[in-house]
Write an enzyme that holds these catalytic residues in place. Structure first.
Site, short mmCIF file in Angstrom:
data_model
loop_
_atom_site.label_atom_id
_atom_site.label_comp_id
_atom_site.label_asym_id
_atom_site.label_seq_id
_atom_site.Cartn_x
_atom_site.Cartn_y
_atom_site.Cartn_z
N SER A 158 15.32 36.56 16.35
CA SER A 158 16.75 36.77 16.16
C SER A 158 17.49 36.43 17.46
O SER A 158 17.28 35.34 17.99
CB SER A 158 16.99 38.22 15.71
OG SER A 158 18.28 38.35 15.18
N ASP A 160 15.18 35.21 4.62
CA ASP A 160 16.12 35.48 5.70
C ASP A 160 17.39 34.68 5.44
O ASP A 160 17.40 33.46 5.55
CB ASP A 160 15.49 35.06 7.04
CG ASP A 160 16.38 35.34 8.24
OD1 ASP A 160 17.56 35.72 8.06
OD2 ASP A 160 15.90 35.17 9.37
N HIS A 191 15.70 39.02 6.97
CA HIS A 191 15.68 38.73 8.41
C HIS A 191 14.79 39.70 9.18
O HIS A 191 14.11 39.31 10.13
CB HIS A 191 17.13 38.80 8.93
CG HIS A 191 17.23 38.53 10.39
ND1 HIS A 191 16.87 37.32 10.95
CD2 HIS A 191 17.61 39.32 11.43
CE1 HIS A 191 17.05 37.38 12.27
NE2 HIS A 191 17.49 38.57 12.57
#
Lengths: 381, 381
Positions: A157, A321, A354
């Site tokens: 991320s 995601d 995610h």
């Protein structure tokens, strides 16, 4: 005499190593920041050749407590299952570093830190920072630890964005780079969700233009709403269906009220409520802003950004995601290929959205573990 | 003497027909509501056989002003391009009705209405309502207009939910039904986004537990944040990329501040700001709650819900609608088929996301127009 850090810093005393930079840190905005502190943790031993150092980079709301239980929440470190003795990122073998990002609220200089020039918390007087600034501060930490080159930089991320920034800005200091579940730029949808979060914080009268540290009243309601909105983007529709569906909370009928009827409401409210205990609202503004500014193509092309970089890359994305979907990783892979880089890419089948990069994903572990072993073997570590 | 409606009702005097129901309206919660008002507009003439009436149903934040310019905002009616003389829903041929939903804020009884029992605005003392209650109020209006059966009920998004509810609750009064870009139940992701919006409203101190009508200060900041979050779900990633990308607002460089740097931020802020002028925050709570409660399977199966229904159906979804994606329409289509209904279904290629049902989509217009002509011909209208 009470410490001046006391009412503002969420980090308990002594819970982290803290480096104070001796030289001012130049920022991408053109401003300069003096007396910057970088709070960090390390695990394992640096070898004599200083060739076994791995930097792991944390996501938006995480921090340097990747391994041990968190000093504020008591919860397990965010990559506790990946980092440790005998684990995939083996601290018997590697020297692992993780630092709180610039702008954060776990000991590294951020808006809740005391401005040494005034003796008061920065609040919004802290210059707006970038991913480049975060990584520049990390590079100073690496200098301080006496390390010239990092065997690997790994993160998911926003951690993955830092990995990409490391490889772009310090091509000679990164042997291998693993940006996971990430993107090389924030899309308008990413920016839009962050803007909602920022507006939620700023709409809270307790925010007081960022000047709330000395009032004792923090903009908790606004920050909780921001967290709730963001949290939806971390989960897949599938995982919400599997975890919650339309299940009701402690009742077999809806309550015809505005209480949390559905389990998913109760879950989200909890996420919002618990977040405010461990995170500073202004840090949320600064870090989301840095992410929105993130765009490694830098007015040219992403391929050009990486033309000088000889690092080995591993990219991984997760099928569900929708925050940083596979198409974003493919975009990076194409640019790296165009620059002639050594790139592995895998799209991992997962229904966890995610957040999969933080969860138990054996296929991801296999891929990351195999790649890291190969990198280490190649370097004779 | 000033009207008691004055400070609370957003609807300008005389801008809408308003029916006051003579009998109390029973609600799904078990409560009963007296003195219910239903604000509505009609266009065209009811024929002698009363066989040419079409009910169109509005979405969450729309209202009865589907055709003429809006009396508050001055903007064109939300289906002005579809409804009118010679248009697809031809008011030279059909008698078209649209009413503000129960719980709304454009003249139909909602939380901002005066409770006849107390002489004060309901606020949160209004019972929580459902899609079933909204449609029950509409059926009373249809009774009042002397219409037994509707030639068609048509609507998109929450309008489509009302269409589905009409066909489920009044199977003998609906000849044809067109639920567009909708779903037969709210998913946990849908509920989650609504809950963020509600919490944003409730986090605003001006909300004052819903009791803000007499303070003169409305929870505008909270409602604006709610609207911003919801607005993201109405647009596709594609349309955001096409419209805004990472384009900056009036600058060629980022401003290193928390002002709206990106066009998408400025656009979202505008959406939030302008929404509060035309919508009541408590109505937003009530209507989102009704949508979250919506689940036509009713503890059995959707096929069972429609076993008694002989209506002709047209369903349409849009490829990039991630709020009510095609899979939700297919779920309804399967259930209707299982009940032996006459169902047409089309997935329209569009990059405009959920909002496509309100926009210029020629393929959608062709499909809806063709279907409606066929329905009318079959009924000899």
């Amino acid at each position: 005499m009470p410490s001046t850090r006391e009412p503002y810093c969420l980090l308990p005393d002594g819970a982290s190593d803290v480096l104070t930079l001796t030289d001012p840190l130049p920022l991408d905005s053109g401003e300069t920041l003096s007396g910057v502190q970088v709070a960090y943790r390390t695990w394992g031993q640096l070898n004599a050749a200083k060739s076994n150092a791995i930097m792991i980079c944390h996501a938006l709301t995480a921090d340097q407590f990747a391994v041990e239980d968190h000093p504020v929440t008591g919860k397990p470190g965010w990559w506790q299952h990946l980092v440790g003795p005998g684990k995939l990122i083996d601290t018997d073998r590697y020297f692992v570093i993780c630092s709180n990002v610039l702008g954060g609220c776990m000991g590294t200089t951020g808006p809740s830190s005391i401005n040494p020039a005034t003796g008061k918390p920065y609040g919004l007087s802290l210059p707006v920072i970038t991913l480049g600034d975060m990584v520049r501060a990390q590079a100073r930490l690496v200098d301080h630890l006496g390390i010239d080159r990092l065997l690997a930089v790994i993160g998911g991320s926003m951690g993955g964005m830092q990995v990409l920034q490391w490889a772009a800005d310090y091509p000679d200091r990164v042997i291998a780079a693993a940006p996971i579940a990430t993107a090389s730029r924030h899309t308008p949808q990413n920016i839009a969700f962050h803007e909602v979060g920022r507006q939620a914080v700023m709409a809270d009268p307790a925010w007081a233009d960022g000047d709330y540290y000395e009032t004792g009243i923090r903009p908790e309601k606004g920050l909780a709403v921001a967290r709730m909105a963001a949290h939806i983007t971390y989960l897949s529709e599938n995982s919400l269906n599997r975890k919650f569906g339309r299940n009701l909370q402690e009742r077999d009928k809806v309550g015809f009220s505005f209480d949390a009827d559905f389990q998913v409401e109760s879950y989200l409210r909890y996420q919002g409520r618990s977040f405010v205990d461990r995170f500073d609202a202004n840090s949320y503004l600064y870090i989301t802003r840095a992410m929105d500014y993130f765009d490694l193509a830098r007015g040219t092309t992403l391929a050009d950004t990486y033309r000088a970089c000889k690092a080995r890359f591993l990219l991984a994305s997760f099928t569900t995601d929708w925050l940083y979907p596979t198409v974003e990783s493919r975009h990076i892979v194409r640019a790296l290929h165009a620059g002639g880089a050594d790139v592995s890419f895998v799209e991992i089948e997962s229904d966890k959205g995610h957040d999969a990069f933080l969860l138990d994903e054996p296929e991801f572990f296999d891929v990351l573990g195999g790649w890291l072993k190969s990198v280490a073997a190649e370097q004779g570590v």
